[in-house]
Design a protein around this motif. Structure first.
Motif, mmCIF file in Angstrom:
data_model
loop_
_atom_site.group_PDB
_atom_site.id
_atom_site.type_symbol
_atom_site.label_atom_id
_atom_site.label_comp_id
_atom_site.label_asym_id
_atom_site.label_seq_id
_atom_site.Cartn_x
_atom_site.Cartn_y
_atom_site.Cartn_z
ATOM 1 N N TYR A 113 0.845 -1.182 0.000
ATOM 2 C CA TYR A 113 0.000 0.000 0.000
ATOM 3 C C TYR A 113 0.880 1.232 0.000
ATOM 4 N N ASN A 114 0.718 2.091 -0.997
ATOM 5 C CA ASN A 114 1.494 3.316 -1.114
ATOM 6 C C ASN A 114 0.800 4.414 -0.311
ATOM 7 N N ASP A 115 1.425 4.801 0.802
ATOM 8 C CA ASP A 115 0.813 5.812 1.674
ATOM 9 C C ASP A 115 0.688 7.163 0.985
ATOM 10 N N GLU A 116 1.595 7.486 0.071
ATOM 11 C CA GLU A 116 1.573 8.800 -0.570
ATOM 12 C C GLU A 116 0.437 8.911 -1.574
ATOM 13 N N THR A 117 0.238 7.861 -2.375
ATOM 14 C CA THR A 117 -0.792 7.918 -3.422
ATOM 15 C C THR A 117 -2.096 7.246 -3.008
ATOM 16 N N GLY A 118 -2.044 6.469 -1.915
ATOM 17 C CA GLY A 118 -3.244 5.762 -1.482
ATOM 18 C C GLY A 118 -3.666 4.658 -2.424
ATOM 19 N N THR A 119 -2.716 4.049 -3.130
ATOM 20 C CA THR A 119 -3.044 3.004 -4.102
ATOM 21 C C THR A 119 -2.301 1.722 -3.758
ATOM 22 N N LEU A 120 -2.796 0.625 -4.341
ATOM 23 C CA LEU A 120 -2.119 -0.665 -4.221
ATOM 24 C C LEU A 120 -1.132 -0.811 -5.360
ATOM 25 N N GLN A 121 0.087 -1.231 -5.051
ATOM 26 C CA GLN A 121 1.123 -1.359 -6.059
ATOM 27 C C GLN A 121 1.761 -2.746 -6.002
ATOM 28 N N ILE A 122 2.365 -3.145 -7.119
ATOM 29 C CA ILE A 122 3.158 -4.365 -7.157
ATOM 30 C C ILE A 122 4.492 -4.071 -6.475
ATOM 31 N N ALA A 123 4.759 -4.729 -5.352
ATOM 32 C CA ALA A 123 6.000 -4.476 -4.616
ATOM 33 C C ALA A 123 7.166 -5.246 -5.214
ATOM 34 N N ARG A 124 6.946 -6.493 -5.585
ATOM 35 C CA ARG A 124 8.009 -7.314 -6.179
ATOM 36 C C ARG A 124 7.390 -8.411 -7.021
ATOM 37 N N ILE A 125 8.145 -8.863 -7.989
ATOM 38 C CA ILE A 125 7.750 -9.976 -8.857
ATOM 39 C C ILE A 125 8.670 -11.151 -8.545
ATOM 40 N N MET A 126 8.084 -12.294 -8.206
ATOM 41 C CA MET A 126 8.876 -13.477 -7.901
ATOM 42 C C MET A 126 9.370 -14.095 -9.205
ATOM 43 N N ILE A 127 10.682 -14.186 -9.345
ATOM 44 C CA ILE A 127 11.269 -14.726 -10.569
ATOM 45 C C ILE A 127 10.830 -16.171 -10.753
ATOM 46 N N GLY A 128 10.353 -16.477 -11.953
ATOM 47 C CA GLY A 128 9.890 -17.825 -12.254
ATOM 48 C C GLY A 128 8.440 -18.057 -11.925
ATOM 49 N N GLY A 129 7.785 -17.105 -11.248
ATOM 50 C CA GLY A 129 6.385 -17.245 -10.893
ATOM 51 C C GLY A 129 5.473 -16.936 -12.065
ATOM 52 N N ALA A 130 4.157 -17.068 -11.812
ATOM 53 C CA ALA A 130 3.185 -16.866 -12.890
ATOM 54 C C ALA A 130 3.241 -15.443 -13.437
ATOM 55 N N ALA A 131 3.355 -14.447 -12.552
ATOM 56 C CA ALA A 131 3.401 -13.058 -13.006
ATOM 57 C C ALA A 131 4.649 -12.784 -13.844
ATOM 58 N N ASP A 132 5.776 -13.358 -13.431
ATOM 59 C CA ASP A 132 7.020 -13.164 -14.178
ATOM 60 C C ASP A 132 6.940 -13.822 -15.549
ATOM 61 N N ARG A 133 6.380 -15.025 -15.605
ATOM 62 C CA ARG A 133 6.289 -15.730 -16.885
ATOM 63 C C ARG A 133 5.343 -15.033 -17.855
ATOM 64 N N SER A 134 4.290 -14.420 -17.308
ATOM 65 C CA SER A 134 3.334 -13.749 -18.202
ATOM 66 C C SER A 134 3.909 -12.483 -18.818
ATOM 67 N N GLY A 135 4.787 -11.791 -18.087
ATOM 68 C CA GLY A 135 5.366 -10.549 -18.587
ATOM 69 C C GLY A 135 4.383 -9.390 -18.608
ATOM 70 N N LEU A 136 3.226 -9.548 -17.945
ATOM 71 C CA LEU A 136 2.190 -8.511 -17.988
ATOM 72 C C LEU A 136 2.265 -7.554 -16.804
ATOM 73 N N LEU A 137 2.791 -8.018 -15.675
ATOM 74 C CA LEU A 137 2.880 -7.186 -14.482
ATOM 75 C C LEU A 137 4.324 -6.801 -14.220
ATOM 76 N N HIS A 138 4.508 -5.601 -13.663
ATOM 77 C CA HIS A 138 5.845 -5.100 -13.374
ATOM 78 C C HIS A 138 5.831 -4.404 -12.017
ATOM 79 N N ILE A 139 7.016 -4.300 -11.440
ATOM 80 C CA ILE A 139 7.152 -3.626 -10.151
ATOM 81 C C ILE A 139 6.725 -2.168 -10.295
ATOM 82 N N GLY A 140 5.900 -1.707 -9.377
ATOM 83 C CA GLY A 140 5.421 -0.323 -9.392
ATOM 84 C C GLY A 140 4.078 -0.127 -10.062
ATOM 85 N N ASP A 141 3.551 -1.141 -10.749
ATOM 86 C CA ASP A 141 2.226 -1.021 -11.373
ATOM 87 C C ASP A 141 1.151 -0.846 -10.299
#
Length: 588
Positions: free
Chosen positions: A160-188
């Motif tokens: 949770y980003n206190d400054e913007t009040g939004t939910l963000q991707i903090a980290r992508i686990m290498i080899g996980g589903a999000a990493d393999r898809s290439g659709l999500l990135h840190i900071g989204d």
């Protein structure tokens, strides 16, 4: 023969794009559009890629419905169901190949396009919130992504980003589903999941929501600033020196994404991008998940805090400082006069060559991880075997039995002494007999792994003696004092350390009394082991394990001397034939 050249150009010219380009001068005159905007539009609609895309769109949009006759409009959902059903079908080669195909991002995108075309969902649509207005009157473009969600975790942690009040991707686990898809990135920033807004939800609530979903899932996000950052998998391997359970770690930002491991496990550190939380998987588990583990700096700080609070509690209970107390002190039950004479050898405590004496003996280090690499054994140079354990546990008896079993394979180191040779003794057989002055010079020059004084005579084990056995092509057997481990454990010697552990008290009492185990006292006299000796053996063994366990390569419980001898031989045979993980500095 004359050659006729075709006048037909190979480049496709889209009629709709041509009409738009032809009407640009009218737009320029009527709306007073800037010249650079008109020039950009002209280049854009004349571009080959744009014209080809418009051609594909026309083909899809103008084709008659009867010519589009798909068997289903839910291939994505069917693929996800098939993936979940066959995932637990053993190690069939065909099943494994199909799982790999279904999990590839390109294939998932193909299935997604099929469903879109089958449902004629290819008309351009702009939602009302396609542009999100921020406080600086700048528009952030929203992206809608869609992927297949199986029972596998998403492989991303949220914050949770206190400054913007939004939910963000903090980290992508290498080899996980999000990493393999290439659709999500840190900071989204995540706005919606499956059409539901997540603006008022916590990261845990969103994780639970995603955990219950399977099949095709859409997600509306605002792209972050780190989309161009590429996650690179590290090749670093470490041996863990502590047990870790993420569920019990209050500092872990996402316990569900943590990796559970035990002391001695070799971990593949796939990412150190976060200075506090590394991403790792257990070595050898190719299909194992990547999880979060505390980084070395964080674990050291945590352990320091634990020791500080432990010392505070001890001071509060005893009313005095615990500074200087060692966890491996000899039991206070032993009288002081006997404590001094009980330990004959003492390890070197300071100084030395850069290779062997890199750490001062009195500096208390906090073992966390050790970077390791595979070491391939050779047939002409064997690693020395070091047996460590409390007095009376049977180390010397195990060494004797192993040497009797294969005298041409094993050899023990002949120690040095400054005492005079007895009549029945032979130099370089029982001891290397040297003058006291010569031995003192060797001690000052750090030529001894361990040394001590007993009844006015010096005794010690030299590095030269150990090197001589190694170079002879035999397996060197050592039973040193535990304090010598820090100086034996170097690239030159490469010891394999085995902790000989006493069994539980009842088993220890029964087995030693059956064999009438004796204890040698000062002066050479012997007596049977008592219950106090058994208790001290267990207490000292436990303290040795607490302080020196990170040096152990194997643990062998000596509950039966015959069985323990066979186990020791089996460990040594495997040591000489299979590769082992050793400190990185030993092989580079």
């Amino acid at each position: 023969m004359p050659v006729t050249l075709s006048l037909k150009t190979q480049q496709y010219i889209d009629p709709d794009a041509n009409k738009i380009v032809s009407s640009l001068p009218v737009l320029h005159s009527e709306y007073s559009a800037p010249d650079e905007h008109i020039a950009f539009l002209r280049r854009f609609f004349r571009a080959h890629d744009t014209q080809t895309l418009m051609k594909i769109f026309r083909k899809l949009y103008m084709v008659e419905c009867r010519r589009l006759s798909p068997l289903t409009r839910a291939v994505v959902s069917i693929a996800a169901t098939v993936y979940g059903n066959i995932r637990g079908c053993g190690h069939n080669i065909l099943v494994t190949e199909l799982l790999q195909i279904l999990s590839k991002p390109n294939f998932q995108a193909l299935l997604y396009c099929h469903d879109k075309i089958a449902s004629r969902d290819f008309s351009p649509q702009l939602s009302e919130d396609f542009g999100v207005q921020n406080g600086d009157d700048q528009t952030e473009h929203v992206t809608v992504i869609q992927f297949i969600k199986t029972s596998e975790p998403l492989g991303a942690t949220l914050q949770y980003n206190d400054e913007t009040g939004t939910l963000q991707i903090a980290r992508i686990m290498i080899g996980g589903a999000a990493d393999r898809s290439g659709l999500l990135h840190i900071g989204d920033e995540i706005l919606e999941v499956a059409g539901k807004s997540v603006r008022d939800k916590t990261p845990d609530e969103v994780v639970q929501m995603l955990g219950k979903m399977t099949g095709s899932i859409s997600m509306k996000i605002v792209s972050g600033t780190n989309r161009l950052v590429t996650l690179r998998e590290s090749k670093m391997r470490v041996r863990a020196f502590f047990d870790y359970n993420p569920i019990n770690d209050v500092l872990n930002p996402c316990p569900d994404a943590g990796l559970n491991f035990c002391r001695g496990d070799v971990l593949h550190i796939v990412s150190q991008d976060d200075p506090w939380w590394w991403q790792a998987r257990k070595e050898g588990e190719l299909s194992g998940k990547t999880g979060l583990i505390p980084a070395r700096q964080l674990q050291e700080r945590t352990e320091m805090m634990k020791r500080y609070h432990s010392d505070e509690d001890l001071r509060n209970c005893t009313g005095r400082s615990s500074r200087g107390t060692s966890p491996c002190r000899i039991s206070p039950k032993i009288p002081r006069s006997r404590r001094i004479k009980k330990t004959m050898y003492q390890a070197q405590h300071s100084g030395g060559t850069p290779e062997i004496y890199r750490r001062e003996y009195d500096i208390e280090d906090i073992p966390t991880y050790e970077e390791v690499e595979l070491f391939q054994p050779t047939q002409d140079r064997f690693r020395p075997v070091v047996l460590i354990g409390p007095p009376g546990v049977g180390r010397n008896e195990l060494k004797r039995r192993v040497m009797v079993y294969a005298p041409d394979t094993f050899e023990e180191v002949v120690p040095y002494t400054s005492r005079k040779r007895k009549q029945h003794e032979q130099d370089s057989r029982e001891y290397h007999f040297v003058p006291r002055e010569e031995m003192e010079r060797g001690i000052i020059n750090h030529k001894f792994v361990e040394f001590g004084e007993f009844k006015g005579n010096l005794y010690g084990t030299s590095y030269a003696s150990i090197r001589s056995v190694i170079q002879s092509g035999k397996i060197c057997l050592l039973t040193p004092h535990t304090q010598a481990l820090k100086f034996l454990r170097c690239a030159e010697i490469k010891p394999f350390v085995i902790f000989i552990k006493p069994p539980p008290l009842e088993v220890l009492r029964m087995t030693r009394r059956q064999t009438r185990a004796m204890k040698t006292l000062e002066g050479g006299t012997t007596r049977l082991l008592t219950d106090e000796d058994f208790t001290d053996m267990l207490s000292i063994g436990a303290r040795i394990e607490i302080k020196y366990a990170h040096f152990f390569d194997a643990i062998l419980i000596n509950d039966d001397i015959i069985k323990a001898s066979k186990q020791l031989l089996a460990v040594i045979n495997e040591l000489q034939s299979k590769p082992q993980w050793v400190p990185l500095s030993w092989v580079r």
